[in-house]
Design a protein around this motif. Structure first.
Motif, PDB file in Angstrom:
ATOM      1  N   ARG A 309     -20.845  24.102 -46.571  1.00  5.26           N
ATOM      2  CA  ARG A 309     -19.650  24.170 -45.851  1.00  5.26           C
ATOM      3  C   ARG A 309     -18.775  23.087 -46.711  1.00  5.26           C
ATOM      4  O   ARG A 309     -17.365  23.363 -46.679  1.00  5.26           O
ATOM      5  CB  ARG A 309     -19.927  23.946 -44.473  1.00  5.26           C
ATOM      6  N   VAL A 310     -19.237  22.066 -46.958  1.00  5.45           N
ATOM      7  CA  VAL A 310     -18.194  20.837 -47.560  1.00  5.45           C
ATOM      8  C   VAL A 310     -18.271  21.503 -48.945  1.00  5.45           C
ATOM      9  O   VAL A 310     -16.880  21.172 -49.264  1.00  5.45           O
ATOM     10  CB  VAL A 310     -19.223  19.563 -47.664  1.00  5.45           C
ATOM     11  N   ALA A 311     -18.917  22.012 -49.706  1.00 15.28           N
ATOM     12  CA  ALA A 311     -18.435  22.370 -51.178  1.00 15.28           C
ATOM     13  C   ALA A 311     -17.376  23.373 -50.984  1.00 15.28           C
ATOM     14  O   ALA A 311     -16.457  23.648 -51.737  1.00 15.28           O
ATOM     15  CB  ALA A 311     -19.784  23.102 -51.529  1.00 15.28           C
ATOM     16  N   LEU A 312     -17.291  24.468 -49.818  1.00 22.11           N
ATOM     17  CA  LEU A 312     -16.434  25.441 -49.856  1.00 22.11           C
ATOM     18  C   LEU A 312     -15.026  24.856 -49.443  1.00 22.11           C
ATOM     19  O   LEU A 312     -13.836  25.188 -50.049  1.00 22.11           O
ATOM     20  CB  LEU A 312     -16.792  26.452 -48.827  1.00 22.11           C
ATOM     21  N   ALA A 313     -15.128  23.751 -48.662  1.00 21.59           N
ATOM     22  CA  ALA A 313     -13.947  23.141 -48.036  1.00 21.59           C
ATOM     23  C   ALA A 313     -13.250  22.158 -49.406  1.00 21.59           C
ATOM     24  O   ALA A 313     -11.954  22.273 -49.463  1.00 21.59           O
ATOM     25  CB  ALA A 313     -14.286  22.186 -46.943  1.00 21.59           C
ATOM     26  N   ASP A 314     -14.076  21.787 -50.130  1.00 22.01           N
ATOM     27  CA  ASP A 314     -13.421  21.004 -51.237  1.00 22.01           C
ATOM     28  C   ASP A 314     -12.957  21.911 -52.063  1.00 22.01           C
ATOM     29  O   ASP A 314     -11.700  21.722 -52.825  1.00 22.01           O
ATOM     30  CB  ASP A 314     -14.574  20.229 -51.834  1.00 22.01           C
ATOM     31  N   GLY A 320      -5.247  23.928 -53.435  1.00 20.79           N
ATOM     32  CA  GLY A 320      -3.754  23.874 -52.714  1.00 20.79           C
ATOM     33  C   GLY A 320      -4.020  24.256 -51.215  1.00 20.79           C
ATOM     34  O   GLY A 320      -2.902  24.556 -50.659  1.00 20.79           O
ATOM     35  N   GLY A 321      -5.214  24.199 -50.564  1.00 24.09           N
ATOM     36  CA  GLY A 321      -5.281  24.296 -49.228  1.00 24.09           C
ATOM     37  C   GLY A 321      -5.412  25.829 -48.703  1.00 24.09           C
ATOM     38  O   GLY A 321      -5.173  26.162 -47.442  1.00 24.09           O
ATOM     39  N   VAL A 322      -5.711  26.545 -49.433  1.00 25.51           N
ATOM     40  CA  VAL A 322      -5.937  28.195 -49.163  1.00 25.51           C
ATOM     41  C   VAL A 322      -7.059  28.256 -48.284  1.00 25.51           C
ATOM     42  O   VAL A 322      -8.017  27.604 -48.290  1.00 25.51           O
ATOM     43  CB  VAL A 322      -5.911  29.008 -50.441  1.00 25.51           C
ATOM     44  N   ASP A 323      -6.842  29.147 -47.251  1.00 23.65           N
ATOM     45  CA  ASP A 323      -7.977  29.664 -46.528  1.00 23.65           C
ATOM     46  C   ASP A 323      -9.033  30.511 -47.216  1.00 23.65           C
ATOM     47  O   ASP A 323      -8.454  31.866 -47.339  1.00 23.65           O
ATOM     48  CB  ASP A 323      -7.374  30.398 -45.200  1.00 23.65           C
ATOM     49  N   LEU A 324      -9.952  29.935 -47.668  1.00 28.18           N
ATOM     50  CA  LEU A 324     -10.920  30.976 -48.454  1.00 28.18           C
ATOM     51  C   LEU A 324     -11.721  31.507 -47.532  1.00 28.18           C
ATOM     52  O   LEU A 324     -12.600  32.590 -47.881  1.00 28.18           O
ATOM     53  CB  LEU A 324     -11.790  30.306 -49.428  1.00 28.18           C
ATOM     54  N   THR A 325     -11.871  31.373 -45.961  1.00 30.84           N
ATOM     55  CA  THR A 325     -12.760  32.048 -45.240  1.00 30.84           C
ATOM     56  C   THR A 325     -12.472  33.448 -44.883  1.00 30.84           C
ATOM     57  O   THR A 325     -13.331  34.280 -44.351  1.00 30.84           O
ATOM     58  CB  THR A 325     -12.932  31.237 -43.654  1.00 30.84           C
ATOM     59  N   ALA A 326     -11.040  33.801 -45.095  1.00 34.37           N
ATOM     60  CA  ALA A 326     -10.367  35.242 -45.143  1.00 34.37           C
ATOM     61  C   ALA A 326     -10.888  36.104 -46.148  1.00 34.37           C
ATOM     62  O   ALA A 326     -10.810  37.193 -46.021  1.00 34.37           O
ATOM     63  CB  ALA A 326      -9.068  35.162 -44.927  1.00 34.37           C
ATOM     64  N   ILE A 360     -16.492  33.084 -55.201  1.00 30.66           N
ATOM     65  CA  ILE A 360     -16.168  32.216 -54.554  1.00 30.66           C
ATOM     66  C   ILE A 360     -17.238  31.232 -54.479  1.00 30.66           C
ATOM     67  O   ILE A 360     -17.319  29.912 -54.480  1.00 30.66           O
ATOM     68  CB  ILE A 360     -15.541  32.361 -53.256  1.00 30.66           C
ATOM     69  N   ARG A 361     -18.389  31.744 -53.856  1.00 33.07           N
ATOM     70  CA  ARG A 361     -19.535  30.860 -53.561  1.00 33.07           C
ATOM     71  C   ARG A 361     -20.012  30.065 -54.981  1.00 33.07           C
ATOM     72  O   ARG A 361     -20.434  28.924 -54.990  1.00 33.07           O
ATOM     73  CB  ARG A 361     -20.747  31.641 -53.050  1.00 33.07           C
ATOM     74  N   GLN A 362     -20.016  30.905 -56.176  1.00 30.83           N
ATOM     75  CA  GLN A 362     -20.556  30.301 -57.230  1.00 30.83           C
ATOM     76  C   GLN A 362     -19.381  28.966 -57.665  1.00 30.83           C
ATOM     77  O   GLN A 362     -19.977  28.091 -58.349  1.00 30.83           O
ATOM     78  CB  GLN A 362     -20.633  31.228 -58.245  1.00 30.83           C
ATOM     79  N   LEU A 363     -18.353  29.418 -57.629  1.00 29.62           N
ATOM     80  CA  LEU A 363     -17.331  28.443 -57.945  1.00 29.62           C
ATOM     81  C   LEU A 363     -17.243  26.987 -57.263  1.00 29.62           C
ATOM     82  O   LEU A 363     -17.001  26.032 -57.469  1.00 29.62           O
ATOM     83  CB  LEU A 363     -15.719  29.054 -57.885  1.00 29.62           C
ATOM     84  N   ALA A 364     -17.494  27.227 -55.704  1.00 27.39           N
ATOM     85  CA  ALA A 364     -17.675  26.143 -54.954  1.00 27.39           C
ATOM     86  C   ALA A 364     -18.892  25.366 -55.510  1.00 27.39           C
ATOM     87  O   ALA A 364     -18.727  24.079 -55.634  1.00 27.39           O
ATOM     88  CB  ALA A 364     -17.923  26.780 -53.588  1.00 27.39           C
ATOM     89  N   ARG A 365     -20.115  26.059 -55.881  1.00 28.09           N
ATOM     90  CA  ARG A 365     -21.177  25.357 -56.384  1.00 28.09           C
ATOM     91  C   ARG A 365     -21.202  24.367 -57.693  1.00 28.09           C
ATOM     92  O   ARG A 365     -21.145  23.285 -57.846  1.00 28.09           O
ATOM     93  CB  ARG A 365     -22.358  26.228 -56.652  1.00 28.09           C
ATOM     94  N   GLN A 366     -20.203  25.151 -58.670  1.00 27.13           N
ATOM     95  CA  GLN A 366     -19.861  24.698 -59.917  1.00 27.13           C
ATOM     96  C   GLN A 366     -18.831  23.363 -59.573  1.00 27.13           C
ATOM     97  O   GLN A 366     -19.086  22.282 -60.453  1.00 27.13           O
ATOM     98  CB  GLN A 366     -19.230  25.617 -60.710  1.00 27.13           C
TER      99      GLN A 366
END
Length: 456
Positions: A309-314, A320-326, A360-366
């Motif tokens: 969750r922290v990785a995705l929020a980062d 730019g503060g986009v909502d990725l949960t959508a 998106i998941r892979q990008l957050a991890r990277q």
């Protein structure tokens, strides 16, 4: 050397800045068993980090800053240390000035959420306290959360922030020149404290600021503290070329770094400045082991500590503060509107996602791992540094430490000796001030320059 013989150009000196973000740059660094969990507000620990960097002969230590909390989700926020639990950086470097003697001390301060007189006085004081070792990282701030702490609903638009920053900088540097270097006589017999002819009021009246002056402190020991700027957008590069002594930047490959380096040096020359007087420092994060497997194991144990969750929020924050949960986490990154935070950061992340076909998941991890991170042996990391330095992609590096103190200790005890063995890095400080150690000139007062022109 005879009077008629040409002066030989100075050999280039590799410069290293220690980016200290206790307990480390990695968002879950505070969970690592080798860190001090309360490092952000543990002054004894921070002093030891600065002293380690000083023993290794780093040019400076640097402390970043935000004046707002970037994550709106409190569940995410409650799992992160660095935005919740850290000293205000100008206060911190004042304390470090008394605990160190040679290393430079750089702090971030915003031109958007400060006033020029207050900031000019703060950094002049820091330069006097440290004996000429202060540096100001000039930022325009990043996000709406900061704006909402200063009476605004949203962050100022990108172009307006940089316009304000240019005028802000001009006011601050003008205030630093309020007194000539030799203005203060302090003659107890005659009763003359300073020569009134060597005092200059600023009388600035501009679009954003009206500041009369003068500043109520002598001119800083360095003339002006070292100016640091992270200019990657077009507006940022223009500001860096016109005012910066040191430029922090980030590039994933040498070709991109070389293009940026050449562009910034050309812009600096076009602005009427000596390109050699601007030090370009790309970010470099390192995890060092005596073998590759040892280094990879260190990074694997660190990254396993990060909550997804922290990785995705980062990731959402830097986009730019986009909502990725959508959007589906295992789907591609959607098209995004231009960021009003860091446009260059958004551009780099989008380019990485598109080039690698990342979800998106892979990008957050990277992103959590940080593309600046080099995992390797002292020799392989020194190879990288040498290639970029000699290839004119860098004048040195802004060294980032994933978790502290271990990655700083490893760099100091393993990488720096290898750089010295290759003749790339100093064994002792060559000057007393940060400007001297960076190979930068002490700038004359604007008033002495004006006087010199009037006598021609």
């Amino acid at each position: 050397m005879t009077a008629s013989s040409p002066e030989r150009p100075r050999p280039r000196q590799l410069h290293l800045n220690a980016f200290l973000k206790p307990p480390g740059e990695f968002l879950a660094a505070w969970r690592h068993p080798a860190t001090v969990a309360d490092a952000g507000v543990n002054i004894r620990h921070v002093i030891e980090l600065a002293r380690t960097a000083e023993r290794a002969k780093f040019d400076a230590v640097f402390f970043a800053d935000l004046v707002g909390v970037p994550f709106a989700d409190q569940e995410v926020l409650s799992r992160v240390s660095v935005v919740n639990d850290s000293f205000e950086p100008t206060t911190l470097i004042a304390a470090l000035a008394t605990a160190t003697s040679r290393i430079g001390l750089i702090a971030t301060a915003s031109t958007t959420y400060n006033e020029p007189y207050h900031l000019a006085r703060t950094f002049a004081s820091l330069d006097h306290l440290s004996g000429g070792r202060a540096g100001w990282n000039v930022v325009t701030s990043l996000n709406d959360a900061e704006a909402q702490n200063f009476g605004l609903e949203r962050h100022l638009d990108h172009e307006l922030r940089y316009e304000r920053a240019a005028e802000f900088f001009d006011v601050v540097t003008g205030l630093w020149d309020s007194f000539d270097d030799d203005a203060f006589l302090r003659d107890q017999k005659t009763g003359i404290y300073f020569d009134e002819a060597r005092l200059h009021r600023l009388d600035h009246r501009g679009k954003h600021f009206a500041v009369t002056g003068p500043l109520n402190i002598p001119r800083p020991p360095q003339g002006r503290p070292v100016i640091v700027q992270a200019g990657s957008s077009d507006a940022g590069r223009a500001l860096a070329a016109s005012v910066a002594d040191v430029v922090f930047t980030h590039h994933p490959d040498l070709a991109g770094a070389q293009a940026y380096y050449a562009d910034l040096k050309a812009r600096t020359q076009a602005a009427g400045r000596n390109p050699d007087e601007v030090v370009v420092l790309p970010g470099l994060s390192t995890v060092v082991g005596r073998t590759i497997s040892e280094a990879e194991d260190k990074l694997e144990r660190l990254t396993a500590l990060l909550d997804p969750r922290v990785a995705l929020a980062d990731l959402a924050y830097w986009l730019g503060g986009v909502d990725l949960t959508a959007h589906p986490l295992d789907g591609p990154l959607p098209d995004l509107p231009p960021s009003n935070q860091s446009r260059s950061a958004q551009r780099h992340i989008v380019e990485r996602a598109r080039a690698g076909g990342l979800t998106i998941r892979q990008l957050a991890r990277q992103l959590a791992r940080d593309t600046r991170t080099i995992v390797g042996t002292p020799e392989s990391i020194a190879d990288h540094i040498q290639e970029w330095f000699e290839g004119r992609g860098a004048d040195g590096f802004n060294v980032v430490f994933p978790y502290l103190p271990d990655t700083l200790d490893d760099f100091a005890t393993l990488v720096i000796p290898e750089l010295r063995r290759r003749g790339l890095f100093r064994t002792e400080y060559t000057g007393r001030t940060l400007r001297e150690n960076l190979g930068l000139s002490r700038l004359p007062s604007r008033w002495s320059a004006l006087q010199a022109r009037s006598l021609r």
